[in-house]
Design an enzyme around this catalytic site. Structure first.
Site, PDB file in Angstrom:
ATOM      1  N   VAL A 136       9.022   4.550  -0.987  1.00  0.00           N
ATOM      2  CA  VAL A 136       8.038   3.789  -0.221  1.00  0.00           C
ATOM      3  C   VAL A 136       7.405   2.722  -1.104  1.00  0.00           C
ATOM      4  O   VAL A 136       7.252   2.936  -2.312  1.00  0.00           O
ATOM      5  CB  VAL A 136       6.957   4.778   0.290  1.00  0.00           C
ATOM      6  CG1 VAL A 136       5.748   4.063   0.841  1.00  0.00           C
ATOM      7  CG2 VAL A 136       7.554   5.708   1.352  1.00  0.00           C
ATOM      8  N   CYS A 137       7.050   1.581  -0.501  1.00  0.00           N
ATOM      9  CA  CYS A 137       6.278   0.563  -1.210  1.00  0.00           C
ATOM     10  C   CYS A 137       7.119  -0.043  -2.339  1.00  0.00           C
ATOM     11  O   CYS A 137       8.195  -0.563  -2.085  1.00  0.00           O
ATOM     12  CB  CYS A 137       4.979   1.210  -1.705  1.00  0.00           C
ATOM     13  SG  CYS A 137       3.743   0.124  -2.431  1.00  0.00           S
ATOM     14  N   ILE A 138       6.681   0.047  -3.581  1.00  0.00           N
ATOM     15  CA  ILE A 138       7.437  -0.499  -4.720  1.00  0.00           C
ATOM     16  C   ILE A 138       8.445   0.502  -5.267  1.00  0.00           C
ATOM     17  O   ILE A 138       9.339   0.127  -6.054  1.00  0.00           O
ATOM     18  CB  ILE A 138       6.456  -0.959  -5.841  1.00  0.00           C
ATOM     19  CG1 ILE A 138       7.162  -1.775  -6.923  1.00  0.00           C
ATOM     20  CG2 ILE A 138       5.738   0.233  -6.457  1.00  0.00           C
ATOM     21  CD1 ILE A 138       7.760  -3.078  -6.455  1.00  0.00           C
ATOM     22  N   PRO A 140      11.145   1.819  -4.127  1.00  0.00           N
ATOM     23  CA  PRO A 140      12.585   1.509  -3.995  1.00  0.00           C
ATOM     24  C   PRO A 140      13.145   0.748  -5.202  1.00  0.00           C
ATOM     25  O   PRO A 140      14.361   0.810  -5.455  1.00  0.00           O
ATOM     26  CB  PRO A 140      12.635   0.652  -2.714  1.00  0.00           C
ATOM     27  CG  PRO A 140      11.494   1.169  -1.889  1.00  0.00           C
ATOM     28  CD  PRO A 140      10.404   1.442  -2.895  1.00  0.00           C
ATOM     29  N   SER A 192      10.665   2.087   3.006  1.00  0.00           N
ATOM     30  CA  SER A 192       9.694   1.457   3.909  1.00  0.00           C
ATOM     31  C   SER A 192       8.673   0.694   3.068  1.00  0.00           C
ATOM     32  O   SER A 192       8.290   1.136   1.984  1.00  0.00           O
ATOM     33  CB  SER A 192       9.009   2.541   4.760  1.00  0.00           C
ATOM     34  OG  SER A 192       8.115   1.970   5.698  1.00  0.00           O
TER      35      SER A 192
END
Lengths: 219, 219
Positions: A136-138, A140, A192
């Site tokens: 999620v967020c950074i 990935p 996401s």
């Protein structure tokens, strides 16, 4: 018995650790989907400590990632090196700068980042067992570094610089609105944007809730 | 424009600050009900710092309640003395030991506790303006201290010792299951047990979500 979902935390606070809203929404969604969270974090010092009131680095202060993550976990957390892929059905990494400062150093070194050995080992082991992994967020960006040789499809929203860095690491970046998620079906990866794009907690929560439901569905 | 709901935080972590799950669920429920959270905390040192991995007090360590609360607030937080009841439509206090260690010293002194002056002033001002006030987990003990002369009906679940201490402060304790809440309609007070009773985050969240919805409905 419910599915066991590994959750890798990276501290406690958006600027130097795990994003707290993302982490709690993840835990709540896991519970509401009838699964069980298995929380873990690396037993290392944070890159630094940020005063979240001023945004300034608190020079000279040190905090431990596992100890601070235990605040979100209410004490129910283990060293990431003590968690085996065998005991998990899936794995998820909430965001916050901690994912790019403590779990790896992407925030400092971009595509040349190094990933914490214990975190990289758990991500790789879960993935190699054919179990799904979400970020999620950074976070990935960390998956892009660990699994870049497979050309995974991932999203961090639409930030061009970050997307470019992920491409350099071998990932195919897919743009995604905040309340949605991206699925790489072949590699069983879900991502996401959450607070990479969210303007409020409800926006972040919607994407994360969908992500967790899809992750558990994929187990 | 949405209603403005004051949220008094007490640090960041169940054992020495605001309970993180309760705080985040409160913020999410406020947002999903179309209202806006106005976060604040006292600008004072915490009673102590607890290592949440071991449960031990970290002797010699100091942290500031406002600065640590800013982690939950992502920096969007003000000193409680700078927030006026005039700008709020309602007020809510999440729980965690911080509510009984930092906002007041109920955890140390029981019914003889003192309440932080800024927190007491805001609670009293909002209440005197006829606006509703909610408290979760152990935080109703603080309301009992501040408003005990009115004989408020409040719950902290079913813990006999705590209920007895609340009675000593003038409150009428009402037993309540974790997923429900207690309304004192005359005094516009709402309370819910959350982690005083909850066995998991979903149980705590259900009671808090109902509490926030009832609080906003009452504005």
């Amino acid at each position: 018995m419910g599915k066991k979902i590994g959750v890798i935390l990276s501290g406690c606070g958006v600027y130097d650790g795990a994003e707290i809203h993302e982490s709690v929404v993840t835990l709540l969604a896991i519970d509401r989907n009838g699964a069980e969270a298995v929380m873990c974090a690396p037993n290392v010092d944070q890159l630094h400590v940020v005063n979240h009131l001023t945004g300034e680095v608190d020079e000279g202060a040190t905090r431990n990632v596992l100890v601070e993550s235990a605040r979100i976990a209410r004490g129910e957390i283990r060293d990431v090196t003590e968690v085996s892929a065998d005991e998990l059905d899936a794995l998820i990494l909430p965001g916050g700068f901690g994912a790019a400062k403590n779990l790896c150093d992407f925030a400092v070194n971009g595509p040349d980042c190094k990933v914490d050995a214990g975190v990289a080992a758990l991500v790789r082991a879960v993935h190699e067992q054919g179990k799904p992994v979400a970020a999620v967020c950074i976070a990935p960006a960390l998956l892009a570094k660990v699994l870049g040789d497979e050309g995974p499809e991932l999203t961090i929203g639409n930030d061009a610089d970050t997307a470019g860095a992920m491409a350099t690491m071998g990932a195919a970046h897919v743009e995604c609105p905040v309340t949605e998620f991206v699925v790489d079906q072949d590699r069983k990866l879900i991502s996401s944007p959450a607070y990479m794009l969210a303007q409020n907690i409800a926006e972040a929560a919607e994407g994360i809730e969908k992500t967790v439901a899809a992750l558990i569905e994929m187990t």
